[in-house]
Design a protein around this motif. Structure first.
Motif, PDB file in Angstrom:
ATOM      1  N   ILE A  21       0.850  -1.190   0.000  1.00  0.00           N
ATOM      2  CA  ILE A  21       0.000   0.000   0.000  1.00  0.00           C
ATOM      3  C   ILE A  21       0.884   1.237   0.000  1.00  0.00           C
ATOM      4  N   ILE A  22       0.569   2.147  -0.902  1.00  0.00           N
ATOM      5  CA  ILE A  22       1.295   3.411  -1.023  1.00  0.00           C
ATOM      6  C   ILE A  22       0.356   4.533  -0.593  1.00  0.00           C
ATOM      7  N   TYR A  23       0.838   5.382   0.280  1.00  0.00           N
ATOM      8  CA  TYR A  23       0.091   6.572   0.671  1.00  0.00           C
ATOM      9  C   TYR A  23       0.868   7.795   0.230  1.00  0.00           C
ATOM     10  N   THR A  24       0.208   8.682  -0.515  1.00  0.00           N
ATOM     11  CA  THR A  24       0.847   9.925  -0.944  1.00  0.00           C
ATOM     12  C   THR A  24       0.200  11.089  -0.188  1.00  0.00           C
ATOM     13  N   SER A  25       1.025  11.820   0.518  1.00  0.00           N
ATOM     14  CA  SER A  25       0.513  12.904   1.349  1.00  0.00           C
ATOM     15  C   SER A  25       0.075  14.115   0.536  1.00  0.00           C
ATOM     16  N   ASN A  70       9.599   2.482  -6.095  1.00  0.00           N
ATOM     17  CA  ASN A  70      10.787   1.671  -5.831  1.00  0.00           C
ATOM     18  C   ASN A  70      10.730   1.018  -4.454  1.00  0.00           C
ATOM     19  N   GLN A  71      10.233   1.741  -3.487  1.00  0.00           N
ATOM     20  CA  GLN A  71      10.111   1.180  -2.149  1.00  0.00           C
ATOM     21  C   GLN A  71       9.077   0.044  -2.144  1.00  0.00           C
ATOM     22  N   ALA A  72       7.975   0.218  -2.861  1.00  0.00           N
ATOM     23  CA  ALA A  72       6.963  -0.835  -2.970  1.00  0.00           C
ATOM     24  C   ALA A  72       7.541  -2.073  -3.650  1.00  0.00           C
TER      25      ALA A  72
END
Length: 111
Positions: free
Chosen positions: A42-46, A88-90
């Motif tokens: 899961i990616i969260y973009t602020s 990249n982190q995902a």
């Protein structure tokens, strides 16, 4: 099977149920979690306060599902304006799961 969701309510509830909600929503965050036989990245973009959820169903039983998840995350990055750092982190989370899944699958202790 791979599912991609941007339904913030469902993703928030999943994270809340598993105790994985970010402590501070003012920073970008990448999370991974397991729920039964499913693996999530899961990616969260602020900047836009949105979640993107990649789900690999029955990843333990399916040999190639994590490879498909890896490809889905990469394809998503080409089609959307998500930060390459977050993608990249995902991908690193997926690659780590691929390595640990293969190691634990063949572990056998005769004692």
């Amino acid at each position: 099977m791979i599912f991609i969701s941007t339904d913030n309510t469902l993703i928030y509830l999943l994270l809340e149920k598993r105790g994985k909600l970010p402590l501070d929503f003012s920073f970008d965050k990448v999370l991974d979690l397991e729920d039964a036989d499913d693996f999530y990245v899961i990616i969260y973009t602020s900047s836009d306060r949105n979640f993107i959820c990649f789900k690999a169903t029955n990843y333990i039983q399916q040999d190639n599902i994590l490879i498909e998840l890896h490809d889905a995350v990469q394809e998503y990055s080409f089609n959307n304006a998500t930060s390459h750092r977050l993608i990249n982190q995902a991908i690193l989370f997926v690659e780590y799961k691929m390595q640990t899944k293969n190691n634990s699958r063949y572990y056998f202790d005769a004692h």
